[in-house]
Design an enzyme around this catalytic site. Structure first.
Site, PDB file in Angstrom:
ATOM      1  N   HIS A  34       0.862  -1.182   0.000  1.00 21.06           N
ATOM      2  CA  HIS A  34       0.000   0.000   0.000  1.00 21.06           C
ATOM      3  C   HIS A  34       0.899   1.232   0.000  1.00 21.06           C
ATOM      4  CE1 HIS A  34       0.993   0.300   4.241  1.00 21.06           C
ATOM      5  NE2 HIS A  34       0.553  -0.924   4.432  1.00 21.06           N
ATOM      6  N   HIS A  37       4.165   1.282   1.968  1.00 24.23           N
ATOM      7  CA  HIS A  37       5.329   0.598   1.389  1.00 24.23           C
ATOM      8  C   HIS A  37       5.931   1.441   0.261  1.00 24.23           C
ATOM      9  CE1 HIS A  37       2.889  -2.952   2.813  1.00 24.23           C
ATOM     10  NE2 HIS A  37       4.062  -3.228   3.364  1.00 24.23           N
ATOM     11  N   SER A 186      -2.269   1.355   7.062  1.00 22.78           N
ATOM     12  CA  SER A 186      -1.963  -0.050   7.330  1.00 22.78           C
ATOM     13  C   SER A 186      -2.920  -0.881   6.492  1.00 22.78           C
ATOM     14  CB  SER A 186      -2.189  -0.331   8.816  1.00 22.78           C
ATOM     15  OG  SER A 186      -2.436  -1.695   9.030  1.00 22.78           O
TER      16      SER A 186
END
Ligand code: PAF
Length: 282
Positions: A34, A37, A186
């Site tokens: 996501h 990253h 997250s």
């Protein structure tokens, strides 16, 4: 982007890059990428010449085999995302490639660092993390390794491992990416309803409260209690831990030593989803 599935093919490629004087950055991940990253890849861009991302769902860091089985593996989407940010190399090994010896034993003495907070809730987790990250470090021999501050304890564990093993690797701690309201990104947020996401904002609000109220003559207990009140005033939040710690040992403190860095850690459940967040305060 070049994709390698074996250690040998990756090493041959990286050897050439190293001989050509290229600075290599490693971004280890377990996939299901996501924006958080991708921000690690963006972070690495100006400070390296070749970005190597690894995607490997590491079995040794899971306590529950069901979690390992359920872990999302949207590999086509991950590849597209990596290409969209211009990643140079993807390392995508199988479990057999990473663990040819099924009985391989690994232990690194991290003192209390892997026993407290997340370590207490997930025994053996950080041994599994260090095991695979050490393998990746040995294989890629990066100049820089990028990890997200979101998993603060993980970063401190890796930092300690680099010190213990005396590895010539620069650790880049990349800032937490938050949505416009402050919720730390997250993959778990996908499991929250809109209402759950609103409730989850209490985590970052409570961390921010500590950061905003800390000053020289501060009573930490009072600040912590007030921050906790703020957190628990939101119905539907169950706090697992909330602690003000010295950053490198992650030991909880009663007083701030302004010569050291401190961090507030929080873990709480919202709608059955376990959320973690943190904020560096000094
Ligand atoms: O943070 C993660 O995704 C994993 O713990 C890591 C560092 C890739 C090791 O498997």
């Amino acid at each position: 982007m070049e994709i390698f599935k074996t250690k040998a093919s990756l090493q041959t490629h990286l050897q050439k890059a190293r001989s050509a004087g290229k600075k290599i950055a490693l971004i280890p991940t377990m996939g299901a990428l996501h924006e958080g990253h991708l921000s690690l890849l963006e972070y690495a861009k100006p400070i390296s010449d070749l970005r190597v991302c690894s995607i490997f769902v590491n079995p040794t860091q899971f306590n529950d085999p069901k979690d390992l089985e359920k872990y999302p593996r949207p590999i086509e989407n991950d590849i597209n995302l990596l290409e969209s940010v211009g990643c140079d190399v993807l390392f995508l090994p199988s479990v057999e490639e990473m663990y040819p010896d099924k009985n391989e034993h690994w232990h690194i003495d991290l003192g209390e660092l892997d026993q407290i907070w997340e370590g207490e809730k997930r025994p053996g987790h950080f041994q599994g993390v260090t095991q695979v990250v050490y393998k990746l470090f040995t294989l890629v021999q990066p100049h820089i390794a990028c990890f997200g501050q979101k998993d603060f304890q993980q970063v401190m564990v890796i930092k300690r491992m680099i010190e213990i093993k005396d590895l010539p690797i620069e650790l880049a701690i990349c800032p937490i990416i938050r949505d416009k309201d402050g919720l730390a990104l997250s993959s778990r947020n996908m499991r929250l309803s809109d209402d759950g996401k609103t409730k989850a904002l209490a985590l970052s609000r409570s961390l921010r409260y500590v950061k905003d109220h800390i000053h020289d003559q501060v009573d930490l207990k009072e600040i912590k209690n007030d921050a906790l009140k703020l957190l628990t005033a939101t119905a539907g939040i169950t706090v697992e831990y909330f602690a003000i710690c010295e950053s490198s040992s992650l030991k909880e403190v009663n007083q701030i030593d302004f010569d050291k860095q401190h961090v507030v850690l929080v873990t709480a459940w919202v709608e059955g989803v376990r959320l973690i967040d943190n904020m560096i305060i000094t």
